[in-house]
Design a protein around this motif. Structure first.
Motif, PDB file in Angstrom:
ATOM      1  N   ALA A 112     -17.802  -4.275   3.386  1.00  0.00           N
ATOM      2  CA  ALA A 112     -16.789  -5.189   2.860  1.00  0.00           C
ATOM      3  C   ALA A 112     -17.154  -5.642   1.452  1.00  0.00           C
ATOM      4  O   ALA A 112     -16.297  -5.663   0.550  1.00  0.00           O
ATOM      5  CB  ALA A 112     -16.645  -6.397   3.790  1.00  0.00           C
ATOM      6  N   LEU A 113     -18.426  -5.979   1.256  1.00  0.00           N
ATOM      7  CA  LEU A 113     -18.852  -6.427  -0.078  1.00  0.00           C
ATOM      8  C   LEU A 113     -18.652  -5.330  -1.116  1.00  0.00           C
ATOM      9  O   LEU A 113     -18.444  -5.607  -2.298  1.00  0.00           O
ATOM     10  CB  LEU A 113     -20.335  -6.821  -0.032  1.00  0.00           C
ATOM     11  N   GLN A 173      -0.288  -7.879  -5.691  1.00  0.00           N
ATOM     12  CA  GLN A 173      -1.737  -8.081  -5.638  1.00  0.00           C
ATOM     13  C   GLN A 173      -2.131  -9.304  -6.458  1.00  0.00           C
ATOM     14  O   GLN A 173      -2.998 -10.081  -6.056  1.00  0.00           O
ATOM     15  CB  GLN A 173      -2.468  -6.841  -6.167  1.00  0.00           C
ATOM     16  N   ALA A 189     -13.952 -10.895   0.460  1.00  0.00           N
ATOM     17  CA  ALA A 189     -14.243  -9.584   1.032  1.00  0.00           C
ATOM     18  C   ALA A 189     -14.950  -9.726   2.368  1.00  0.00           C
ATOM     19  O   ALA A 189     -14.612  -9.048   3.349  1.00  0.00           O
ATOM     20  CB  ALA A 189     -15.093  -8.764   0.069  1.00  0.00           C
ATOM     21  N   TYR A 197       0.833  -1.193   0.000  1.00  0.00           N
ATOM     22  CA  TYR A 197       0.000   0.000   0.000  1.00  0.00           C
ATOM     23  C   TYR A 197       0.866   1.240   0.000  1.00  0.00           C
ATOM     24  O   TYR A 197       0.675   2.175  -0.757  1.00  0.00           O
ATOM     25  CB  TYR A 197      -0.921   0.022   1.224  1.00  0.00           C
ATOM     26  N   GLY A 217     -14.194  -4.277  -0.820  1.00  0.00           N
ATOM     27  CA  GLY A 217     -13.270  -5.352  -1.156  1.00  0.00           C
ATOM     28  C   GLY A 217     -13.060  -5.447  -2.659  1.00  0.00           C
ATOM     29  O   GLY A 217     -11.933  -5.269  -3.151  1.00  0.00           O
ATOM     30  N   PRO A 218     -14.119  -5.712  -3.424  1.00  0.00           N
ATOM     31  CA  PRO A 218     -13.949  -5.772  -4.875  1.00  0.00           C
ATOM     32  C   PRO A 218     -13.404  -4.482  -5.478  1.00  0.00           C
ATOM     33  O   PRO A 218     -12.657  -4.530  -6.468  1.00  0.00           O
ATOM     34  CB  PRO A 218     -15.377  -6.043  -5.361  1.00  0.00           C
ATOM     35  N   ARG A 246      -5.703   6.027   2.525  1.00  0.00           N
ATOM     36  CA  ARG A 246      -5.498   4.607   2.761  1.00  0.00           C
ATOM     37  C   ARG A 246      -4.021   4.273   2.617  1.00  0.00           C
ATOM     38  O   ARG A 246      -3.435   3.608   3.467  1.00  0.00           O
ATOM     39  CB  ARG A 246      -6.323   3.815   1.750  1.00  0.00           C
ATOM     40  N   ARG A 247      -3.407   4.767   1.543  1.00  0.00           N
ATOM     41  CA  ARG A 247      -1.974   4.491   1.360  1.00  0.00           C
ATOM     42  C   ARG A 247      -1.159   4.993   2.547  1.00  0.00           C
ATOM     43  O   ARG A 247      -0.340   4.281   3.101  1.00  0.00           O
ATOM     44  CB  ARG A 247      -1.457   5.169   0.089  1.00  0.00           C
ATOM     45  N   ARG A 303      -6.863  -1.531  -8.229  1.00  0.00           N
ATOM     46  CA  ARG A 303      -5.481  -1.894  -7.917  1.00  0.00           C
ATOM     47  C   ARG A 303      -4.971  -1.046  -6.757  1.00  0.00           C
ATOM     48  O   ARG A 303      -3.958  -0.346  -6.875  1.00  0.00           O
ATOM     49  CB  ARG A 303      -4.581  -1.663  -9.133  1.00  0.00           C
ATOM     50  N   ARG A 304      -5.647  -1.101  -5.687  1.00  0.00           N
ATOM     51  CA  ARG A 304      -5.296  -0.348  -4.475  1.00  0.00           C
ATOM     52  C   ARG A 304      -5.272   1.162  -4.730  1.00  0.00           C
ATOM     53  O   ARG A 304      -4.397   1.867  -4.249  1.00  0.00           O
ATOM     54  CB  ARG A 304      -3.932  -0.738  -3.960  1.00  0.00           C
ATOM     55  N   HIS A 344     -16.577 -11.990  -3.335  1.00  0.00           N
ATOM     56  CA  HIS A 344     -17.418 -11.676  -2.187  1.00  0.00           C
ATOM     57  C   HIS A 344     -17.027 -12.494  -0.971  1.00  0.00           C
ATOM     58  O   HIS A 344     -16.996 -11.984   0.154  1.00  0.00           O
ATOM     59  CB  HIS A 344     -18.881 -11.927  -2.563  1.00  0.00           C
ATOM     60  N   ALA A 397     -23.840  -5.446  -7.408  1.00  0.00           N
ATOM     61  CA  ALA A 397     -23.558  -6.819  -6.972  1.00  0.00           C
ATOM     62  C   ALA A 397     -23.492  -6.889  -5.457  1.00  0.00           C
ATOM     63  O   ALA A 397     -24.015  -7.830  -4.830  1.00  0.00           O
ATOM     64  CB  ALA A 397     -22.247  -7.300  -7.596  1.00  0.00           C
ATOM     65  N   ALA A 398     -22.860  -5.897  -4.865  1.00  0.00           N
ATOM     66  CA  ALA A 398     -22.740  -5.903  -3.407  1.00  0.00           C
ATOM     67  C   ALA A 398     -24.122  -5.846  -2.769  1.00  0.00           C
ATOM     68  O   ALA A 398     -24.435  -6.619  -1.848  1.00  0.00           O
ATOM     69  CB  ALA A 398     -21.891  -4.716  -2.942  1.00  0.00           C
ATOM     70  N   GLU A 440     -11.178  -2.468  -4.217  1.00  0.00           N
ATOM     71  CA  GLU A 440      -9.727  -2.453  -4.073  1.00  0.00           C
ATOM     72  C   GLU A 440      -9.062  -3.251  -5.182  1.00  0.00           C
ATOM     73  O   GLU A 440      -8.014  -2.881  -5.706  1.00  0.00           O
ATOM     74  CB  GLU A 440      -9.317  -3.032  -2.717  1.00  0.00           C
ATOM     75  N   LEU A 441      -9.699  -4.363  -5.523  1.00  0.00           N
ATOM     76  CA  LEU A 441      -9.144  -5.177  -6.606  1.00  0.00           C
ATOM     77  C   LEU A 441      -9.193  -4.432  -7.934  1.00  0.00           C
ATOM     78  O   LEU A 441      -8.212  -4.414  -8.684  1.00  0.00           O
ATOM     79  CB  LEU A 441      -9.933  -6.478  -6.710  1.00  0.00           C
ATOM     80  N   GLN A 442     -10.363  -3.851  -8.202  1.00  0.00           N
ATOM     81  CA  GLN A 442     -10.506  -3.169  -9.485  1.00  0.00           C
ATOM     82  C   GLN A 442      -9.571  -1.968  -9.604  1.00  0.00           C
ATOM     83  O   GLN A 442      -8.988  -1.724 -10.652  1.00  0.00           O
ATOM     84  CB  GLN A 442     -11.947  -2.671  -9.648  1.00  0.00           C
ATOM     85  N   THR A 495      -4.633   2.653  -7.426  1.00  0.00           N
ATOM     86  CA  THR A 495      -3.656   3.067  -8.422  1.00  0.00           C
ATOM     87  C   THR A 495      -4.299   3.440  -9.757  1.00  0.00           C
ATOM     88  O   THR A 495      -3.785   4.269 -10.491  1.00  0.00           O
ATOM     89  CB  THR A 495      -2.655   1.934  -8.675  1.00  0.00           C
ATOM     90  N   ARG A 496      -5.392   2.753 -10.089  1.00  0.00           N
ATOM     91  CA  ARG A 496      -6.038   3.007 -11.366  1.00  0.00           C
ATOM     92  C   ARG A 496      -7.422   3.604 -11.120  1.00  0.00           C
ATOM     93  O   ARG A 496      -8.082   3.228 -10.149  1.00  0.00           O
ATOM     94  CB  ARG A 496      -6.206   1.692 -12.146  1.00  0.00           C
TER      95      ARG A 496
END
Lengths: 225, 225, 225, 225
Positions: free
Chosen positions: D182-183, C144, C182, C130, D186-187, D126-127, D193-194, C179, D210-211, D189-191, D196-197
């Motif tokens: 979290a739902l 990651q 997460a 991070y 969580g996803p 967050r970073r 890339r923390r 999910h 979806a969540a 963060e993946l999308q 970054t994108r």
DNA sequence: TATGAATGAGACTTCATTCAT
DNA sequence: GATGAATGAAGTCTCATTCAT
């Protein structure tokens, strides 16, 4: 060696041109030249320079970005001083332009030049620029410009006058000046062992007279006695 | 670049004494000179020298104790080679001792000397010894001895003969030799920018002729044309 | 923390794959990860890493060129280990593929994953990546990939099977896996205060069970009790 | 990027009466956050912060004693802003408390939250706090309190109401809120890339839906379609 | 003998922090 | 109150040199 009168921080200076900032900068450059002359570029440490200048190491970096920058400015400043000295010596010739016989004037010039060339500053400069000629090509060129080419050109001017006024035979003045300086400094390098040993005043004068003698034999009108 | 007649690995040399040991030592010294010439003493790394010589670093230390020792031997070896070349050039004068007019012979000598002085080796040697003149005083002296004083003495011998045989006026032959060399090398240093730039053959010859011309005007009998 | 069995210099190792060279390298990388985890990238000193590894500073530079390189390799090595642990945990699901009710198996998996995610290594890795996500973008991405995407994909495989065998309702397995993870790690981050505090085993298990419960309510067929 | 309403140290100024002193302080804290976010704590230089704020370095020290203090205040101010944004998003739920079906409201909330969490400020925060979690434990805790625990508590309040009004099944509202967040995050963060994108709006909305879908399947009464 | 690996010392440079204006 | 200048401490990296194979 160190030549700058570093008045205290807020120094009320005599002639008023120096800010304290400029003074410290000069002190650093002076110290740098001293140390570089003593050790060479690579062996000189910035710490030692800072000590010699009486400041802290980061102060050196505040005023002059780099060790390289430091070197360049220190060397150039010194070359400027040398240039001034050399030109001043040549200018003396002008005052004696109407001597009937140029020998005395040329001898005086030769002695003056010899003294400068054997001095600390000139020797150090020669050592430093020979040493780093390949790495700091432009710097070395600049120094040669100031310590050789321009003084030579100034001398050529004087010799051209002497030639016009009939005291020397017609000749290429640049070449003549080159020969004059070579006849003087070549033997001096030998005597001083590349600036390693001091040259006694007598030897210096003898060398100067011999140089002038040969020069006049070659460049005066009839080929003097 | 690689200079000291590095015959192949096990080289069949004239007297046949080279052991492989000696050969490797020569290779290292050659490499050392090359690298020192390229970088200067302090900036040269022992690793780079080892690489250039194609051996491992400790091998360098096996053959030559120190970086300093390495430097000394490398420089001295190179100075020896240069000395030989210079003496050989001077010796050529002997063969032309009975020319009526010494101009041609002297010019030939001057050109030979000029070529040597502008060569890689001489330039490198000059840079290195100027640079380290203060730290390796004795070494610098030794080099000057070989690259200047002894060639000068040899030349003085020749000039003395010319003087005796009436081709030059009576004079101090040492001094005359000094002047001869100064007239030649002084201008060359200017042209080559302290060995930084190559000097074209034409310029080299012109400089040599001018030097000889001035020399003869000053040292020949009647003062030549 | 330091996991490498650094047998003495010439170590005759049990399984024979490690050269002493490789061993020392591993020791350094381990030490580096430990120190980076303790201090962060910028605050970590190479000296401290060398000390932790029991070698001298230049040895570190001999094996890994840079501080940056050191960081990259240390982090990647650690991410590899973590990846292996995570995959191993997921693989356990396979053995229980024919349980009638997947709850027990998923709970066991959740607990295993929770333990790993709360462990020293995972926490440190999360902090480090991070922190430096913007400076070492590629590195952060790689981590990651290994600590999230690939374990997630492996889990998706398992879930797809459960779905096929009718134990879960039809769904996008990647999304379901996302999910699942997460629901597990989100609350854990809160409890562990971003890995700052240890999570007692009870809390860990409770969190795991709650996550599985919600997951099954959402993804099992009839909507379980 | 711009400002945080951190009224001066003791400043209980009721409304908008910023003194210039306070303004400069705000400018500095803003600049500090920008730079810390860009470089990380250790790599950020006080000089750079001063430049960004358009003041001189000592001015920074006049207003905020330390680099550490600077960091703490800058981060806390930013966390306050984020907290306000998050709470505002949650409060919107209140206005739609009597929708028969909570799905629409929850989805709107999820999208709002997602936007905030993917924003510059949230990512930077967050970073920074992950990075320095071990060195500034208390600070990291405070930030988590404001960016996670308190929004979560506020959300729990709302969910409790929904539960009471029969729109959700009986449950532990804190835990439900944790799962909801979290739902969602969580996803993300993946999308991202923390962080970054950037995450395109479509992906963001899909993730939110979806969540909410999973959340309602798990927490709505009968287990929705 | 020749080498791969290790090391102690030291170099340049930067930074947070403080005076004096 | 704000700033230009100065500094002490520390950090990364390189190098000449030496073991152990």
């Amino acid at each position: 060696m160190s030549s700058v009168e570093s008045r205290g921080p807020r120094g009320a200076d005599s002639r008023g041109t120096d800010s304290p900032r400029v003074n410290k900068r000069k002190a650093i450059l002076d110290a740098a030249f001293t140390v570089f002359a003593r050790r060479g570029y690579a062996q000189a440490g910035v710490q030692e320079i800072a000590d010699e200048a009486g400041v802290a190491k980061p102060t050196v970096y505040n005023h002059l970005t780099d060790k390289e920058t430091l070197f360049r400015y220190a060397v150039e400043a010194s070359a400027d001083v040398l240039l001034a000295e050399l030109l001043a010596a040549v200018e003396h010739l002008r005052d004696r332009a109407d001597d009937q016989d140029p020998r005395a004037a040329l001898t005086e010039l030769a002695v003056r030049l010899a003294r400068i060339c054997c001095g600390e500053r000139a020797s150090a400069l020669r050592r430093l620029t020979y040493a780093e000629a390949s790495h700091f090509t432009d710097l070395a060129d600049g120094v040669q410009e100031r310590t050789a080419r321009r003084p030579l050109a100034a001398l050529a001017d004087r010799l051209a006058r002497l030639s016009l006024s009939g005291q020397l035979r017609p000749c290429d003045p640049e070449q003549a000046a080159g020969h004059f300086l070579a006849l003087l400094t070549g033997p001096l390098e030998l005597q001083s062992r590349r600036g390693t040993r001091p040259v006694p005043d007598a030897g210096l004068r003898a060398t100067a007279e011999a140089a002038v003698d040969v020069f006049l034999r070659a460049y005066a009108y009839g080929g003097e006695p």
